[in-house]
Design a protein around this motif. Structure first.
Motif, PDB file in Angstrom:
ATOM      1  N   MET A   1      -0.623   6.165  -7.622  1.00  0.00           N
ATOM      2  CA  MET A   1      -0.673   4.978  -6.787  1.00  0.00           C
ATOM      3  C   MET A   1      -1.433   3.834  -7.463  1.00  0.00           C
ATOM      4  O   MET A   1      -1.014   2.675  -7.404  1.00  0.00           O
ATOM      5  N   LYS A   2      -2.532   4.130  -8.110  1.00  0.00           N
ATOM      6  CA  LYS A   2      -3.306   3.078  -8.771  1.00  0.00           C
ATOM      7  C   LYS A   2      -2.465   2.381  -9.829  1.00  0.00           C
ATOM      8  O   LYS A   2      -2.434   1.139  -9.901  1.00  0.00           O
ATOM      9  N   SER A   3      -1.735   3.161 -10.616  1.00  0.00           N
ATOM     10  CA  SER A   3      -0.878   2.580 -11.650  1.00  0.00           C
ATOM     11  C   SER A   3       0.259   1.771 -11.034  1.00  0.00           C
ATOM     12  O   SER A   3       0.630   0.705 -11.534  1.00  0.00           O
ATOM     13  N   SER A   4       0.816   2.270  -9.916  1.00  0.00           N
ATOM     14  CA  SER A   4       1.893   1.545  -9.241  1.00  0.00           C
ATOM     15  C   SER A   4       1.415   0.198  -8.724  1.00  0.00           C
ATOM     16  O   SER A   4       2.078  -0.824  -8.869  1.00  0.00           O
TER      17      SER A   4
ATOM     18  N   GLU B   1       0.813  -1.217   0.000  1.00  0.00           N
ATOM     19  CA  GLU B   1       0.000   0.000   0.000  1.00  0.00           C
ATOM     20  C   GLU B   1       0.852   1.275   0.000  1.00  0.00           C
ATOM     21  O   GLU B   1       0.376   2.325  -0.417  1.00  0.00           O
ATOM     22  N   ASN B   2       2.102   1.197   0.451  1.00  0.00           N
ATOM     23  CA  ASN B   2       2.967   2.379   0.456  1.00  0.00           C
ATOM     24  C   ASN B   2       4.079   2.287  -0.579  1.00  0.00           C
ATOM     25  O   ASN B   2       5.076   2.999  -0.490  1.00  0.00           O
ATOM     26  N   THR B   3       3.917   1.400  -1.548  1.00  0.00           N
ATOM     27  CA  THR B   3       4.950   1.178  -2.555  1.00  0.00           C
ATOM     28  C   THR B   3       4.574   1.850  -3.867  1.00  0.00           C
ATOM     29  O   THR B   3       3.433   1.763  -4.314  1.00  0.00           O
ATOM     30  N   GLY B   4       5.523   2.548  -4.459  1.00  0.00           N
ATOM     31  CA  GLY B   4       5.289   3.208  -5.739  1.00  0.00           C
ATOM     32  C   GLY B   4       6.512   3.145  -6.617  1.00  0.00           C
ATOM     33  O   GLY B   4       7.526   2.526  -6.268  1.00  0.00           O
ATOM     34  N   PHE B   5       6.430   3.796  -7.760  1.00  0.00           N
ATOM     35  CA  PHE B   5       7.529   3.830  -8.714  1.00  0.00           C
ATOM     36  C   PHE B   5       7.777   5.261  -9.146  1.00  0.00           C
ATOM     37  O   PHE B   5       6.867   6.098  -9.142  1.00  0.00           O
ATOM     38  N   VAL B   6       9.027   5.547  -9.519  1.00  0.00           N
ATOM     39  CA  VAL B   6       9.321   6.867 -10.083  1.00  0.00           C
ATOM     40  C   VAL B   6       8.798   6.914 -11.513  1.00  0.00           C
ATOM     41  O   VAL B   6       8.726   5.893 -12.196  1.00  0.00           O
ATOM     42  N   ASN B   7       8.435   8.094 -11.924  1.00  0.00           N
ATOM     43  CA  ASN B   7       7.917   8.296 -13.278  1.00  0.00           C
ATOM     44  C   ASN B   7       8.794   9.353 -13.933  1.00  0.00           C
ATOM     45  O   ASN B   7       8.577  10.545 -13.761  1.00  0.00           O
ATOM     46  N   LEU B   8       9.828   8.899 -14.658  1.00  0.00           N
ATOM     47  CA  LEU B   8      10.853   9.807 -15.151  1.00  0.00           C
ATOM     48  C   LEU B   8      10.804   9.970 -16.665  1.00  0.00           C
ATOM     49  O   LEU B   8      10.544   9.014 -17.392  1.00  0.00           O
ATOM     50  N   SER B   9      11.111  11.175 -17.089  1.00  0.00           N
ATOM     51  CA  SER B   9      11.309  11.447 -18.511  1.00  0.00           C
ATOM     52  C   SER B   9      12.775  11.750 -18.787  1.00  0.00           C
ATOM     53  O   SER B   9      13.156  12.038 -19.913  1.00  0.00           O
ATOM     54  N   SER B  10      13.604  11.695 -17.723  1.00  0.00           N
ATOM     55  CA  SER B  10      15.034  11.961 -17.854  1.00  0.00           C
ATOM     56  C   SER B  10      15.809  10.743 -17.379  1.00  0.00           C
ATOM     57  O   SER B  10      15.230   9.718 -17.014  1.00  0.00           O
ATOM     58  N   ASP B  11      17.131  10.853 -17.370  1.00  0.00           N
ATOM     59  CA  ASP B  11      17.976   9.723 -16.988  1.00  0.00           C
ATOM     60  C   ASP B  11      17.885   9.396 -15.509  1.00  0.00           C
ATOM     61  O   ASP B  11      17.994   8.239 -15.110  1.00  0.00           O
TER      62      ASP B  11
ATOM     63  N   ILE C   1       9.398   3.512  -1.360  1.00  0.00           N
ATOM     64  CA  ILE C   1       8.448   3.414  -0.258  1.00  0.00           C
ATOM     65  C   ILE C   1       8.035   4.831   0.111  1.00  0.00           C
ATOM     66  O   ILE C   1       8.881   5.682   0.379  1.00  0.00           O
ATOM     67  N   LEU C   2       6.750   5.091   0.088  1.00  0.00           N
ATOM     68  CA  LEU C   2       6.227   6.430   0.329  1.00  0.00           C
ATOM     69  C   LEU C   2       6.079   6.647   1.825  1.00  0.00           C
ATOM     70  O   LEU C   2       5.292   5.973   2.495  1.00  0.00           O
ATOM     71  N   GLU C   3       6.866   7.593   2.366  1.00  0.00           N
ATOM     72  CA  GLU C   3       6.836   7.873   3.796  1.00  0.00           C
ATOM     73  C   GLU C   3       5.784   8.908   4.162  1.00  0.00           C
ATOM     74  O   GLU C   3       5.392   9.020   5.317  1.00  0.00           O
ATOM     75  N   GLY C   4       5.321   9.686   3.167  1.00  0.00           N
ATOM     76  CA  GLY C   4       4.275  10.655   3.445  1.00  0.00           C
ATOM     77  C   GLY C   4       4.411  11.907   2.608  1.00  0.00           C
ATOM     78  O   GLY C   4       5.522  12.297   2.230  1.00  0.00           O
ATOM     79  N   PRO C   5       3.281  12.561   2.273  1.00  0.00           N
ATOM     80  CA  PRO C   5       3.316  13.791   1.467  1.00  0.00           C
ATOM     81  C   PRO C   5       3.731  14.999   2.303  1.00  0.00           C
ATOM     82  O   PRO C   5       3.446  15.069   3.491  1.00  0.00           O
ATOM     83  N   VAL C   6       4.449  15.930   1.661  1.00  0.00           N
ATOM     84  CA  VAL C   6       4.812  17.202   2.286  1.00  0.00           C
ATOM     85  C   VAL C   6       4.552  18.279   1.245  1.00  0.00           C
ATOM     86  O   VAL C   6       5.456  18.712   0.541  1.00  0.00           O
ATOM     87  N   GLY C   7       3.300  18.695   1.127  1.00  0.00           N
ATOM     88  CA  GLY C   7       2.945  19.674   0.102  1.00  0.00           C
ATOM     89  C   GLY C   7       3.161  19.100  -1.293  1.00  0.00           C
ATOM     90  O   GLY C   7       2.630  18.045  -1.629  1.00  0.00           O
ATOM     91  N   GLU C   8       3.941  19.811  -2.082  1.00  0.00           N
ATOM     92  CA  GLU C   8       4.230  19.349  -3.443  1.00  0.00           C
ATOM     93  C   GLU C   8       5.293  18.264  -3.458  1.00  0.00           C
ATOM     94  O   GLU C   8       5.635  17.744  -4.510  1.00  0.00           O
ATOM     95  N   TRP C   9       5.833  17.940  -2.295  1.00  0.00           N
ATOM     96  CA  TRP C   9       6.897  16.954  -2.176  1.00  0.00           C
ATOM     97  C   TRP C   9       6.394  15.712  -1.456  1.00  0.00           C
ATOM     98  O   TRP C   9       5.397  15.753  -0.744  1.00  0.00           O
ATOM     99  N   THR C  10       7.111  14.628  -1.644  1.00  0.00           N
ATOM    100  CA  THR C  10       6.810  13.384  -0.936  1.00  0.00           C
ATOM    101  C   THR C  10       8.091  12.830  -0.329  1.00  0.00           C
ATOM    102  O   THR C  10       9.124  12.769  -1.002  1.00  0.00           O
ATOM    103  N   ALA C  11       8.017  12.460   0.943  1.00  0.00           N
ATOM    104  CA  ALA C  11       9.151  11.794   1.594  1.00  0.00           C
ATOM    105  C   ALA C  11       9.177  10.338   1.135  1.00  0.00           C
ATOM    106  O   ALA C  11       8.154   9.654   1.169  1.00  0.00           O
TER     107      ALA C  11
END
Length: 320
Positions: A155-158, A92-102, A127-137
């Protein structure tokens, strides 16, 4: 009961089909007993062929949120029981980066100007530790810090991606593996190791190239010495011999022995490697290793092998 499940792998079915309390089917049970036990819990038909339970048709990729919230796993325990468990919350707290760069910098605080603690690359899991505004720990391997939320997969896609990875692993009889980011220190260590590996490979390449020079030069042992000559077969003098050997490898050297003293770069005789040029007063040869040179000696001896220290050495020159 014939079943072959990998421990901890996702079966993409819903808990609504098999129930939420779990099932037990002992390996010693007959197929009929196992099917009866299962069907007493829920009305399910298991496909069989010649009395063997078939898994095809039981496992399908997870397609939607409802399924991913109720996915189940199968585990094999030491007593050979096969236990069906709920999958709820495993990722439930697992995600992936979504990059357009290296790569993406992981920052030490919620600012693009803060120091970076590590890097994430395409396909890395976090592992998503929690949102901080526009940022995520986040945490990924040994990397901890903050990334802009826009650089994370929804998250749904992850969750769907993870379910599909596990279903594919189950199908292939393998384990799901994830890739993680690297810390600044890990990157530095990796880059250093890569640089050292490149240096070793380059040294080996040059050593092989120098040895090729010696092997080529030794083919002409026994051919004549000719003053002013440059022919490896019909005759050459000392500098003409060295010049023609190296010309075969695309290297242009000066014509005379005195001029060849400036070719390449200097190394000490103790560091001499096969293929280096050893220069004397009025003579030059190619070091062949083991304290010897291959050289066009004189009219009496022609092209042959001589002791490298037969007289005082002026300089040793390395071309490769």
């Amino acid at each position: 009961m014939h079943m072959s499940f990998k421990k901890g792998l996702v079966i993409a079915m819903t808990a609504g089909l098999l129930g939420t309390n779990g099932l037990h089917a002992k390996a010693s049970d007959s197929l009929e007993q196992a099917e009866t036990a299962v069907c007493q819990t829920e009305n399910i038909t298991f496909p069989t062929t010649n009395g063997v339970l078939r898994t095809s048709g039981l496992f399908t990729p997870v397609q939607n949120t409802e399924e991913e919230d109720t996915s189940i796993i199968v585990e094999e325990t030491d007593n050979e029981d096969f236990i069906v468990k709920e999958q709820n919350g495993k990722y439930e707290n697992t995600g992936f980066v979504n990059l357009s760069s290296d790569y993406l910098y992981v920052r030490s605080s919620t600012s693009d100007d803060s120091d970076w603690t590590g890097k994430l690359y395409p396909g890395n899991v976090v592992i998503l530790e929690g949102p901080v505004g526009e940022w995520t720990a986040i945490r990924s391997g040994n990397v901890t810090g903050f990334v802009r939320s826009e650089n994370l997969m929804e998250m749904k896609s992850s969750q769907q991606k993870i379910r599909q990875m596990e279903a594919e692993a189950l199908k292939n009889g393998t384990e799901v593996t994830f890739s993680y980011g690297e810390t600044k220190e890990e990157e530095a260590s990796r880059l250093q190791a890569e640089a050292e590996q490149r240096a070793r490979e380059e040294a080996e390449r040059k050593q092989a190239q120098r040895q090729a020079v010696v092997d080529y030069a030794c083919q002409f042992i026994g051919n004549p010495y000719v003053w002013g000559g440059t022919s490896l077969t019909n005759g050459a003098d000392c500098s003409g011999f060295v010049q023609s050997v190296y010309a075969h490898f695309g290297v242009s050297l000066p014509r005379t022995s005195s001029a060849q003293r400036s070719a390449g770069y200097a190394v000490s005789y103790s560091e001499a490697q096969p293929g280096d040029i050893i220069c004397y007063n009025g003579h030059v040869g190619i070091y062949s290793g083991n304290g010897q040179i291959v050289n066009a000696q004189d009219p009496a001896h022609g092209i042959g092998i001589s002791p490298a220290t037969y007289t005082s050495i002026v300089t040793v020159r390395r071309i490769f």
